[in-house]
Design a protein around this motif. Structure first.
Motif, PDB file in Angstrom:
ATOM      1  N   GLY A   1       0.783  -1.188  -0.121  1.00 60.12           N
ATOM      2  CA  GLY A   1      -0.190   0.131  -0.041  1.00 60.12           C
ATOM      3  C   GLY A   1       0.901   1.248   0.030  1.00 60.12           C
ATOM      4  N   LEU A   2       2.039   0.989  -0.010  1.00 63.53           N
ATOM      5  CA  LEU A   2       2.972   2.549   0.238  1.00 63.53           C
ATOM      6  C   LEU A   2       3.861   2.592  -1.366  1.00 63.53           C
ATOM      7  N   ASN A   3       3.920   3.659  -1.366  1.00 61.81           N
ATOM      8  CA  ASN A   3       4.312   3.956  -2.851  1.00 61.81           C
ATOM      9  C   ASN A   3       5.861   4.669  -2.559  1.00 61.81           C
ATOM     10  N   CYS A   4       6.663   4.430  -3.887  1.00 65.29           N
ATOM     11  CA  CYS A   4       7.960   5.254  -3.925  1.00 65.29           C
ATOM     12  C   CYS A   4       7.908   6.455  -3.401  1.00 65.29           C
ATOM     13  N   PRO A   5       8.837   6.870  -2.369  1.00 66.20           N
ATOM     14  CA  PRO A   5      10.020   6.274  -2.229  1.00 66.20           C
ATOM     15  C   PRO A   5       9.782   5.570  -0.625  1.00 66.20           C
ATOM     16  N   LEU A   6       8.598   5.656  -0.057  1.00 66.28           N
ATOM     17  CA  LEU A   6       8.306   4.889   1.112  1.00 66.28           C
ATOM     18  C   LEU A   6       8.832   3.566   1.541  1.00 66.28           C
ATOM     19  N   PRO A   7       8.556   2.688   0.545  1.00 69.02           N
ATOM     20  CA  PRO A   7       9.205   1.177   0.945  1.00 69.02           C
ATOM     21  C   PRO A   7      10.799   1.222   1.210  1.00 69.02           C
ATOM     22  N   VAL A   8      11.451   1.892   0.396  1.00 71.42           N
ATOM     23  CA  VAL A   8      12.856   1.951   0.366  1.00 71.42           C
ATOM     24  C   VAL A   8      13.222   2.745   1.767  1.00 71.42           C
ATOM     25  N   LEU A   9      12.690   3.779   1.890  1.00 69.88           N
ATOM     26  CA  LEU A   9      13.119   4.681   3.183  1.00 69.88           C
ATOM     27  C   LEU A   9      12.756   3.814   4.446  1.00 69.88           C
ATOM     28  N   LYS A  10      11.344   3.186   4.605  1.00 68.79           N
ATOM     29  CA  LYS A  10      10.990   2.363   5.672  1.00 68.79           C
ATOM     30  C   LYS A  10      11.952   0.909   5.887  1.00 68.79           C
ATOM     31  N   ALA A  11      12.273   0.319   4.801  1.00 71.16           N
ATOM     32  CA  ALA A  11      13.270  -0.795   4.834  1.00 71.16           C
ATOM     33  C   ALA A  11      14.519  -0.306   5.265  1.00 71.16           C
ATOM     34  N   LYS A  12      14.923   0.827   5.028  1.00 66.37           N
ATOM     35  CA  LYS A  12      16.478   1.286   5.232  1.00 66.37           C
ATOM     36  C   LYS A  12      16.558   1.530   6.974  1.00 66.37           C
ATOM     37  N   LYS A  13      15.415   2.038   7.428  1.00 66.24           N
ATOM     38  CA  LYS A  13      15.476   2.179   8.761  1.00 66.24           C
ATOM     39  C   LYS A  13      15.113   1.121   9.491  1.00 66.24           C
TER      40      LYS A  13
ATOM     41  N   THR B   1       3.460  -3.463  -2.553  1.00 61.24           N
ATOM     42  CA  THR B   1       2.619  -3.511  -3.989  1.00 61.24           C
ATOM     43  C   THR B   1       3.138  -2.422  -4.777  1.00 61.24           C
ATOM     44  N   ASP B   2       3.930  -1.749  -4.419  1.00 65.43           N
ATOM     45  CA  ASP B   2       4.706  -0.732  -5.489  1.00 65.43           C
ATOM     46  C   ASP B   2       5.357  -1.343  -6.545  1.00 65.43           C
ATOM     47  N   PRO B   3       4.933  -0.912  -7.446  1.00 69.00           N
ATOM     48  CA  PRO B   3       5.404  -1.504  -8.971  1.00 69.00           C
ATOM     49  C   PRO B   3       6.909  -0.979  -9.202  1.00 69.00           C
ATOM     50  N   LEU B   4       7.454  -0.056  -8.517  1.00 67.45           N
ATOM     51  CA  LEU B   4       8.765   0.509  -8.847  1.00 67.45           C
ATOM     52  C   LEU B   4       9.684  -0.211  -7.911  1.00 67.45           C
ATOM     53  N   ALA B   5       9.233  -1.134  -6.837  1.00 68.16           N
ATOM     54  CA  ALA B   5      10.010  -1.853  -5.992  1.00 68.16           C
ATOM     55  C   ALA B   5      11.069  -2.904  -6.742  1.00 68.16           C
ATOM     56  N   ILE B   6      10.460  -3.607  -7.836  1.00 67.96           N
ATOM     57  CA  ILE B   6      11.255  -4.529  -8.432  1.00 67.96           C
ATOM     58  C   ILE B   6      12.504  -3.684  -8.908  1.00 67.96           C
ATOM     59  N   ILE B   7      12.600  -2.224  -9.157  1.00 64.93           N
ATOM     60  CA  ILE B   7      13.683  -1.784  -9.554  1.00 64.93           C
ATOM     61  C   ILE B   7      14.485  -0.920  -8.279  1.00 64.93           C
ATOM     62  N   ASP B   8      13.752  -0.257  -7.407  1.00 65.44           N
ATOM     63  CA  ASP B   8      14.260   0.093  -6.457  1.00 65.44           C
ATOM     64  C   ASP B   8      14.685  -0.641  -5.087  1.00 65.44           C
ATOM     65  N   ILE B   9      14.283  -1.847  -4.704  1.00 64.26           N
ATOM     66  CA  ILE B   9      14.734  -2.640  -3.780  1.00 64.26           C
ATOM     67  C   ILE B   9      16.227  -3.178  -4.274  1.00 64.26           C
ATOM     68  N   PRO B  10      16.524  -3.920  -5.334  1.00 67.06           N
ATOM     69  CA  PRO B  10      17.754  -4.237  -5.892  1.00 67.06           C
ATOM     70  C   PRO B  10      18.749  -3.122  -5.639  1.00 67.06           C
ATOM     71  N   ALA B  11      18.477  -1.994  -6.150  1.00 67.98           N
ATOM     72  CA  ALA B  11      19.272  -0.684  -6.209  1.00 67.98           C
ATOM     73  C   ALA B  11      19.482  -0.094  -4.706  1.00 67.98           C
TER      74      ALA B  11
ATOM     75  N   GLU C   1       7.462 -13.059  -6.832  1.00 72.77           N
ATOM     76  CA  GLU C   1       6.172 -12.500  -7.075  1.00 72.77           C
ATOM     77  C   GLU C   1       5.046 -13.468  -6.661  1.00 72.77           C
ATOM     78  N   GLN C   2       3.917 -12.681  -5.861  1.00 73.96           N
ATOM     79  CA  GLN C   2       3.055 -13.307  -5.320  1.00 73.96           C
ATOM     80  C   GLN C   2       1.882 -12.644  -5.616  1.00 73.96           C
ATOM     81  N   PRO C   3       0.642 -13.245  -5.524  1.00 74.73           N
ATOM     82  CA  PRO C   3      -0.430 -12.683  -6.037  1.00 74.73           C
ATOM     83  C   PRO C   3      -0.783 -11.240  -5.259  1.00 74.73           C
ATOM     84  N   GLY C   4      -0.660 -10.166  -6.091  1.00 78.24           N
ATOM     85  CA  GLY C   4      -0.946  -8.738  -5.530  1.00 78.24           C
ATOM     86  C   GLY C   4       0.273  -7.991  -4.739  1.00 78.24           C
ATOM     87  N   CYS C   5       1.399  -8.557  -4.883  1.00 78.82           N
ATOM     88  CA  CYS C   5       2.489  -8.155  -4.212  1.00 78.82           C
ATOM     89  C   CYS C   5       4.005  -8.881  -4.537  1.00 78.82           C
TER      90      CYS C   5
END
Length: 74
Positions: free
Chosen positions: A10-22, A38-48, A62-66
């Motif tokens: 339910g969180l969108n860029c950049p929140l997933p990376v910021l929260k994961a970092k913390k 569920t952020d579609p950009l996570a497949i790019i952002d998380i590996p980076a 990849e799971q249903p919905g996330c």
């Protein structure tokens, strides 16, 4: 010991990376954390993010919905 799961759905860029970092900063080196997003950009952002911060991306699923990412803290 089971790996922790951090629900970032339910969180969108950049929140997933910021929260994961913390969250990872508070963990011991070598600890593992599953991120669920569920952020579609996570497949790019998380590996980076892992490459930049010295964490190891252990698995991507990849799971249903996330997407799920298993990260080992560097």
């Amino acid at each position: 010991m089971a790996d922790d799961v951090y629900d970032l759905r339910g969180l969108n860029c950049p929140l997933p990376v910021l929260k994961a970092k913390k969250r990872l900063a508070a963990m011991a080196p070598g600890s593992r954390l599953w991120l669920e997003t569920t952020d579609p950009l996570a497949i790019i952002d998380i590996p980076a993010f892992c490459a930049e911060d010295g964490h190891r991306l252990m698995a991507t699923e990849e799971q249903p919905g996330c997407h799920r990412f298993l990260i080992e803290r560097g």
